[in-house]
Design a protein around this motif. Structure first.
Motif, mmCIF file in Angstrom:
data_model
loop_
_atom_site.group_PDB
_atom_site.id
_atom_site.type_symbol
_atom_site.label_atom_id
_atom_site.label_comp_id
_atom_site.label_asym_id
_atom_site.label_seq_id
_atom_site.Cartn_x
_atom_site.Cartn_y
_atom_site.Cartn_z
ATOM 1 N N TYR A 7 0.869 -1.177 0.000
ATOM 2 C CA TYR A 7 0.000 0.000 0.000
ATOM 3 C C TYR A 7 0.904 1.224 0.000
ATOM 4 O O TYR A 7 1.776 1.361 0.860
ATOM 5 C CB TYR A 7 -0.924 -0.002 1.223
ATOM 6 C CG TYR A 7 -1.983 -1.065 1.132
ATOM 7 C CD1 TYR A 7 -3.224 -0.786 0.554
ATOM 8 C CD2 TYR A 7 -1.747 -2.346 1.589
ATOM 9 C CE1 TYR A 7 -4.190 -1.770 0.445
ATOM 10 C CE2 TYR A 7 -2.712 -3.336 1.487
ATOM 11 C CZ TYR A 7 -3.929 -3.038 0.916
ATOM 12 O OH TYR A 7 -4.887 -4.018 0.800
ATOM 13 N N LYS A 32 -0.947 -0.948 -4.373
ATOM 14 C CA LYS A 32 -2.260 -0.323 -4.221
ATOM 15 C C LYS A 32 -2.043 1.089 -3.681
ATOM 16 O O LYS A 32 -1.576 1.260 -2.553
ATOM 17 C CB LYS A 32 -3.152 -1.140 -3.287
ATOM 18 C CG LYS A 32 -3.500 -2.508 -3.853
ATOM 19 C CD LYS A 32 -4.562 -3.202 -3.059
ATOM 20 C CE LYS A 32 -4.946 -4.530 -3.686
ATOM 21 N NZ LYS A 32 -6.059 -5.161 -2.967
ATOM 22 N N ASN A 42 -9.602 1.961 2.203
ATOM 23 C CA ASN A 42 -10.481 1.275 3.156
ATOM 24 C C ASN A 42 -9.898 -0.070 3.587
ATOM 25 O O ASN A 42 -9.980 -0.432 4.757
ATOM 26 C CB ASN A 42 -11.876 1.078 2.555
ATOM 27 C CG ASN A 42 -12.645 2.374 2.468
ATOM 28 O OD1 ASN A 42 -12.320 3.356 3.117
ATOM 29 N ND2 ASN A 42 -13.673 2.388 1.628
ATOM 30 N N GLU A 43 -9.319 -0.821 2.634
ATOM 31 C CA GLU A 43 -8.677 -2.091 2.970
ATOM 32 C C GLU A 43 -7.560 -1.863 3.985
ATOM 33 O O GLU A 43 -7.450 -2.585 4.970
ATOM 34 C CB GLU A 43 -8.039 -2.725 1.728
ATOM 35 C CG GLU A 43 -8.958 -3.438 0.821
ATOM 36 C CD GLU A 43 -8.221 -3.968 -0.411
ATOM 37 O OE1 GLU A 43 -6.960 -3.910 -0.492
ATOM 38 O OE2 GLU A 43 -8.907 -4.437 -1.318
ATOM 39 N N LYS A 47 -9.167 -3.488 7.123
ATOM 40 C CA LYS A 47 -8.721 -4.882 7.133
ATOM 41 C C LYS A 47 -7.385 -5.049 7.852
ATOM 42 O O LYS A 47 -7.197 -5.992 8.617
ATOM 43 C CB LYS A 47 -8.602 -5.411 5.700
ATOM 44 C CG LYS A 47 -8.243 -6.875 5.621
ATOM 45 C CD LYS A 47 -8.302 -7.374 4.185
ATOM 46 C CE LYS A 47 -8.002 -8.857 4.117
ATOM 47 N NZ LYS A 47 -8.040 -9.356 2.742
ATOM 48 N N TYR A 48 -6.461 -4.106 7.605
ATOM 49 C CA TYR A 48 -5.112 -4.264 8.148
ATOM 50 C C TYR A 48 -4.795 -3.336 9.318
ATOM 51 O O TYR A 48 -3.702 -3.383 9.861
ATOM 52 C CB TYR A 48 -4.081 -4.086 7.028
ATOM 53 C CG TYR A 48 -4.241 -5.139 5.968
ATOM 54 C CD1 TYR A 48 -3.982 -6.478 6.248
ATOM 55 C CD2 TYR A 48 -4.686 -4.819 4.689
ATOM 56 C CE1 TYR A 48 -4.148 -7.461 5.279
ATOM 57 C CE2 TYR A 48 -4.846 -5.794 3.714
ATOM 58 C CZ TYR A 48 -4.580 -7.103 4.023
ATOM 59 O OH TYR A 48 -4.741 -8.077 3.067
#
Length: 82
Positions: A7, A32, A42-43, A47-48
């Motif tokens: 990311y 990403k 958002n991930e 999520k992380y």
């Protein structure tokens, strides 16, 4: 090998160093950009549980920042499992 996701965001020197590291090692990764993609942002957050770039995902391992020791440890763990 486990999929690797990085990311990133523009104007992030540690992001560039991280990508260059993987390129020099010949290790494939998916980038990403959290500024270009709300889904990626958002991930990263949901999520992380990370709010910084670079964040490197190797399998289920989350590595925040350019932490060469953690990255190399995780890569060696993957190679040992194969």
């Amino acid at each position: 090998m486990e999929p690797i996701v990085i990311y990133t965001q523009p104007d992030c020197p540690p992001c560039e160093i991280t990508k260059k590291y993987f390129q020099e090692k010949g290790i494939a990764y998916t980038e990403k950009d959290v500024k270009q993609s709300q889904i990626a942002k958002n991930e990263l957050i949901k999520k992380y549980k990370s709010y910084s770039t670079p964040t490197v995902i190797i399998g289920e391992k989350v590595i925040t920042g350019f932490n060469i020791t953690a990255i190399e440890n995780e890569l060696s763990n993957i190679h040992n499992e194969e």
